[in-house]
Design a protein around this motif. Structure first.
Motif, PDB file in Angstrom:
ATOM      1  N   VAL A   1       0.873  -1.169   0.000  1.00 27.05           N
ATOM      2  CA  VAL A   1       0.000   0.000   0.000  1.00 27.05           C
ATOM      3  C   VAL A   1       0.906   1.213   0.000  1.00 27.05           C
ATOM      4  O   VAL A   1       1.837   1.303   0.797  1.00 27.05           O
TER       5      VAL A   1
ATOM      6  N   TRP B   1      -0.288   7.634  -2.746  1.00 22.99           N
ATOM      7  CA  TRP B   1      -0.428   7.923  -4.173  1.00 22.99           C
ATOM      8  C   TRP B   1      -0.787   9.387  -4.347  1.00 22.99           C
ATOM      9  O   TRP B   1      -1.775   9.860  -3.771  1.00 22.99           O
TER      10      TRP B   1
ATOM     11  N   PRO C   1      -2.351  11.874  -6.576  1.00 23.75           N
ATOM     12  CA  PRO C   1      -3.208  11.801  -7.759  1.00 23.75           C
ATOM     13  C   PRO C   1      -2.901  12.892  -8.783  1.00 23.75           C
ATOM     14  O   PRO C   1      -3.310  12.782  -9.935  1.00 23.75           O
TER      15      PRO C   1
ATOM     16  N   LYS D   1       0.709  11.830 -10.109  1.00 25.96           N
ATOM     17  CA  LYS D   1       0.549  10.423 -10.515  1.00 25.96           C
ATOM     18  C   LYS D   1       1.791   9.623 -10.190  1.00 25.96           C
ATOM     19  O   LYS D   1       2.372   8.949 -11.039  1.00 25.96           O
TER      20      LYS D   1
ATOM     21  N   GLU E   1      -3.674   9.720  -1.577  1.00 30.31           N
ATOM     22  CA  GLU E   1      -4.538   8.543  -1.445  1.00 30.31           C
ATOM     23  C   GLU E   1      -3.683   7.311  -1.188  1.00 30.31           C
ATOM     24  O   GLU E   1      -2.481   7.329  -1.398  1.00 30.31           O
ATOM     25  N   LYS E   2      -4.364   6.220  -0.788  1.00 27.84           N
ATOM     26  CA  LYS E   2      -3.643   4.961  -0.638  1.00 27.84           C
ATOM     27  C   LYS E   2      -3.958   4.071  -1.817  1.00 27.84           C
ATOM     28  O   LYS E   2      -5.076   4.037  -2.307  1.00 27.84           O
ATOM     29  N   LYS E   3      -2.948   3.331  -2.249  1.00 24.87           N
ATOM     30  CA  LYS E   3      -3.141   2.497  -3.410  1.00 24.87           C
ATOM     31  C   LYS E   3      -2.235   1.285  -3.248  1.00 24.87           C
ATOM     32  O   LYS E   3      -1.128   1.406  -2.708  1.00 24.87           O
ATOM     33  N   GLU E   4      -2.702   0.119  -3.694  1.00 22.28           N
ATOM     34  CA  GLU E   4      -1.847  -1.057  -3.580  1.00 22.28           C
ATOM     35  C   GLU E   4      -1.241  -1.365  -4.947  1.00 22.28           C
ATOM     36  O   GLU E   4      -1.950  -1.614  -5.907  1.00 22.28           O
ATOM     37  N   ILE E   5       0.067  -1.331  -5.027  1.00 24.05           N
ATOM     38  CA  ILE E   5       0.737  -1.668  -6.282  1.00 24.05           C
ATOM     39  C   ILE E   5       1.991  -2.487  -6.006  1.00 24.05           C
ATOM     40  O   ILE E   5       2.462  -2.561  -4.870  1.00 24.05           O
TER      41      ILE E   5
ATOM     42  N   GLU F   1     -12.289   0.577   3.529  1.00 23.15           N
ATOM     43  CA  GLU F   1     -12.238   1.458   2.353  1.00 23.15           C
ATOM     44  C   GLU F   1     -11.975   2.901   2.773  1.00 23.15           C
ATOM     45  O   GLU F   1     -11.199   3.624   2.151  1.00 23.15           O
TER      46      GLU F   1
ATOM     47  N   LYS G   1      -8.438   3.599   3.646  1.00 24.53           N
ATOM     48  CA  LYS G   1      -7.552   3.703   2.480  1.00 24.53           C
ATOM     49  C   LYS G   1      -7.395   5.147   1.996  1.00 24.53           C
ATOM     50  O   LYS G   1      -6.419   5.479   1.338  1.00 24.53           O
TER      51      LYS G   1
END
Ligand code: ZN
Length: 818
Positions: free
Chosen positions: A155, A158, A160, A163, A184-188, A283, A286
């Motif tokens: 996680v 991020w 936005p 990017k 934001e949080k993002k899983e990559i 959610e 996140k």
């Protein structure tokens, strides 16, 4: 000598001299001890700013001083050339990041040269040059082989707008450090470097790093955040699984009233699959930042699961909650909550009406009760069965021992430091040298195929993932099986490049390896200068890289920077200069109007170098007036006639002695500051005071002329590290053949520091052997000590011993020997 100071003429002359004679180009075979001074290299944004001028003027003064001590001095310069601003500017100006960057480099180099900084330009490097980043790709592959570079889903923060993924430190108050967008949080899936493997060494060495500011060492210690504690396993009712928690307070196990899981803990995710409310809560979590600063201030929120845990010592059944204040990356991502004795657990328990069970007794002095708040200090245990009456320290040990016997716990160390995520989903960075193949999975690019060059022959657009749109870049054959495969399209975090540039400067022309043995001559860097804002990230990553380069076998030292100096900011109207505030002062305007010596002098004189400096146009004018005045003072002396005689006559009058005392007191003070404290403002003030005293000195005799020459020579030598151009010309005008940049730093005449002195004859057994000069108020002990230190007396006393010393005050010393 010209009638007036002409900055343009003087600066051109000096710079031409340094260029023609390659004054600052050094090699490892030059004589003298080495001194490697480095200022943090700039991002090529287009123009140098006042922060650069300050940083680099401080560095240059120290470099020039160290050179005058006869040292082999290296001061290189380069460009931290990758990064997001180039992409943003390229989009805005419809150009290509490389083109934009190289144009800026050319302009900024011209400006730095106009400032006359003593750089070894033969070692200049730009990190966007494939010949540079080739070697970090090479190092990455070595780390991959050692298991120190790995890929995992995680996680991330991020941004936005930009990017891109942000490191926690790049998230400020929940917003991106550059874009200011809500993160934001993002899983990559990302590449990580295992800096945690070095946490212990990075921490342990800080104690011995006395050349670093205490503040920076403390910041790094806190960042690494070592906690010694225990891991404890809580069973789960109706399950074979256990919840593992990390705690630094095993002594409080009997006060645990619930378990709290991080929102991305495995059990939390499982619970979310069966419960919509839990899913909604996860959610929501996140959307918030993973930055720790935000964690401590955010409103505590949680949701209960239907899991029940079992306290391994008491057998108590405990509710299991998911809470937004638990960090998945610290410890195990789960905690045993002890509301009576922990601030955050207390707030959470109050909010959700969870039990608060006190198990540490208040001391007699405190009249508080648990109703007023948690008791977070260690103390003596209560309500803890057989551990009652023990101190926290002993109870913690015994509880961990008992848990170990039960197979439910053990001692453990946890770090706050996390592995370094180095993948960036942007174009303008060094490509990560990895290929993905359907048959072979992850395949490192073979060394012989390095560098993986960033493509630049395409139309640059605002597509953030440029490399994914360039099949000619990403389509490759698998180096292992030969089938079609694709390249990694992420690039390295730009902190990658700045983590090892200091070492590459030692052997910038080496084409066959990342580093060579010259790095062991230059490293560690004797002095590194830059802003305090780099206290944690850059400096920690550079220390980490130094250790991995050592362990890969390409250098020998343990730490990169022996001494660190952090200069203060340049402010205008009390705030940091920034385009958005419209208070930026452009150095170029001042170089054009007054010359770079004036700019240097103002910057160095206006504040101690570690503190903030307030910009002032009147201050700049005053600095300029001082240089003009200095020119006239030297000219007046020169017009009187230059003196080449260096020996100061013995019979000075009191006016002459006073001036020489002032001169050498000043020199002693200046030397001390140049050596260690870097208080250039004090240096300049002391020299101004000396010049005031000199201005009252009337030149009448030849002795006066000799002393005047001594003062002028010394003043110009002392000022030369700070205002090197005008000093270059003044030195010539004072009759010296050698360029001042190649002169040695003057030495303090200790005799001149003495107030009134007297001369005494020294006899041994009645025979005159020497004479002694001592302060007229010297006491018996001083005279006895000084007499025995005289070389002539020592010689005559060989094989003899002193029976007694007779002193006739003001006249004579007679040593009676046997
Ligand atoms: Zn393959």
């Amino acid at each position: 000598m010209d009638l007036q100071y002409d900055a343009k003429k003087v600066e051109k002359l000096a710079q031409e001299y340094w260029n023609q004679h390659k004054t600052f180009e050094v090699d490892e075979n030059n004589p003298g001890d080495k001194f490697y001074c480095l200022c943090m290299f700039p991002y090529p944004s287009g123009n140098i700013h006042m922060g650069h001028v300050r940083n680099y003027s401080i560095g240059d003064a120290i470099v020039r001083y160290q050179k005058m001590l006869g040292k082999n001095v290296l001061q290189p310069m380069g460009w931290d050339a990758f990064g997001l601003p180039a992409e943003n500017a390229a989009i805005k100006n419809k150009t290509h990041p490389a083109k934009w960057t190289y144009k800026n480099i050319a302009n900024m180099k011209k400006q730095l040269q106009a400032m006359g900084y003593g750089y070894d330009w033969s070692r200049e490097l730009a990190t966007c040059d494939p010949n540079y980043y080739k070697w970090e790709q090479w190092l990455f592959l070595r780390l991959y082989e050692k298991g120190l570079a790995y890929k995992k889903n995680s996680v991330v923060n991020w941004d936005p707008v930009d990017k891109t993924v942000l490191a926690n430190e790049q998230v400020i108050n929940g917003r991106g450090w550059r874009s200011d967008a809500l993160v934001e949080k993002k899983e990559i899936s990302q590449w990580f470097l295992k800096i945690t493997e070095y946490a212990d060494e990075l921490l342990a060495e800080l104690d011995g790093m006395t050349g670093w500011p205490e503040q920076v060492r403390t910041m790094q210690k806190n960042w690494i955040g070592k906690s010694t504690g225990a891991k404890i396993n809580f069973g789960i009712v109706n399950s074979q699984n256990t919840i593992e928690v990390f705690t630094t307070r095993a002594d409080t196990l009997f006060g645990c009233t619930y378990i709290a899981l991080a929102p991305d803990h495995e059990f939390a995710k499982q619970a979310a699959k069966q419960d919509n409310k839990i899913n909604a809560f996860l959610e929501k979590c996140k959307l918030s930042s993973t930055a720790e600063a935000d964690f401590s201030t955010a409103e505590k929120e949680g949701i209960e699961t239907n899991i029940k845990a079992v306290n391994p010592l008491t057998g108590d059944l405990l509710p299991v909650w998911i809470a937004n204040y638990i960090l998945s990356s610290y410890g195990t991502g789960a905690i045993m909550a002890v509301p009576a004795h922990d601030e955050r657990d207390y707030q959470f328990a109050k909010k959700y009406n969870l039990p608060i069970k006190q198990i540490i007794e208040y001391s007699n002095e405190t009249q508080m009760s648990i109703k007023d708040g948690p008791l977070t200090n260690r103390g003596v245990l209560i309500n803890s069965s057989k551990y009652n009456g023990l101190t926290s320290e002993i109870a913690a040990q015994e509880i961990v021992n008992d848990l170990k016997i039960l197979g439910s716990g053990s001692k453990s160390i946890s770090y706050r430091l996390r592995d370094w995520g180095v993948s960036r989903q942007r174009y303008w960075g060094a490509p990560i040298p990895i290929i993905y193949c359907h048959n072979c999975d992850i395949v490192p690019v073979p060394d012989k195929d390095l560098p993986v060059v960033l493509p630049d022959n395409f139309e640059f657009s605002d597509n953030p993932k440029v490399l994914e749109t360039l099949p000619e870049f990403y389509n490759v054959k698998c180096p292992k099986c030969g089938n079609d495969a694709v390249r990694e399209t992420d690039t390295f975090d730009t902190f990658f490049e700045s983590s090892w540039y200091y070492a590459r400067f030692a052997c910038r022309d080496q084409e066959n390896s990342m580093l060579d043995k010259r790095v062991d001559y230059w490293a560690p860097i004797d002095l590194y200068i830059g802003g305090i804002e780099h206290a944690i990230l850059h400096l920690l990553y550079a220390r980490f890289f130094h250790k991995i380069m050592r362990d890969v076998g390409i250098l020998k030292s343990n730490e990169p920077f022996a001494r660190l100096f952090t200069q203060g900011m340049v402010l205008k109207d009390g705030s940091k200069m920034s385009k958005s505030k419209g208070n930026v002062v452009d150095p170029q305007d001042y170089i054009d109007k007054y010359g770079s010596d004036t700019l240097r002098l103002f910057i160095m004189f206006s504040a101690p170098p570690e503190l903030s400096l307030e910009w002032s146009d009147t201050g700049v004018e005053a600095a300029h007036r001082f240089i003009k005045k200095l020119w006239l003072i030297v000219k007046k002396h020169v017009d009187c006639g230059i003196v080449t005689e260096k020996n100061i006559p013995g019979n000075l009058n009191s006016i002459q002695m006073d001036l020489r005392r002032k001169l050498h007191e000043t020199l002693a003070k200046v030397t001390d500051n140049m050596e260690s404290r870097f208080a250039f403002n004090t240096v300049i003030a002391a020299i101004m005071e000396l010049l005031n005293a000199y201005n009252k000195f009337n030149i009448q005799s030849q002795t006066d002329k000799i002393i005047s020459q001594e003062v002028m020579d010394t003043v110009v030598l002392m000022l030369s590290p700070i205002i090197p151009h005008v000093s270059h010309t003044l030195w010539q005008s004072l009759g010296h053949k050698k360029a001042i940049v190649n002169e040695l730093w003057p030495t303090v005449d200790k005799k001149a520091l003495l107030k009134e002195t007297m001369e005494m004859s020294v006899q041994i057994d009645g025979k005159l052997r020497a004479s002694l000069e001592v302060p007229s108020n010297a006491d018996r002990n001083t005279i006895e000590t000084e007499v025995l230190l005289l070389e002539k007396i020592k010689k005559h006393l060989t094989n003899k011993s002193v029976k007694k010393i007779i002193i006739v005050p003001g006249k004579l010393v007679n040593i009676v020997s046997v």
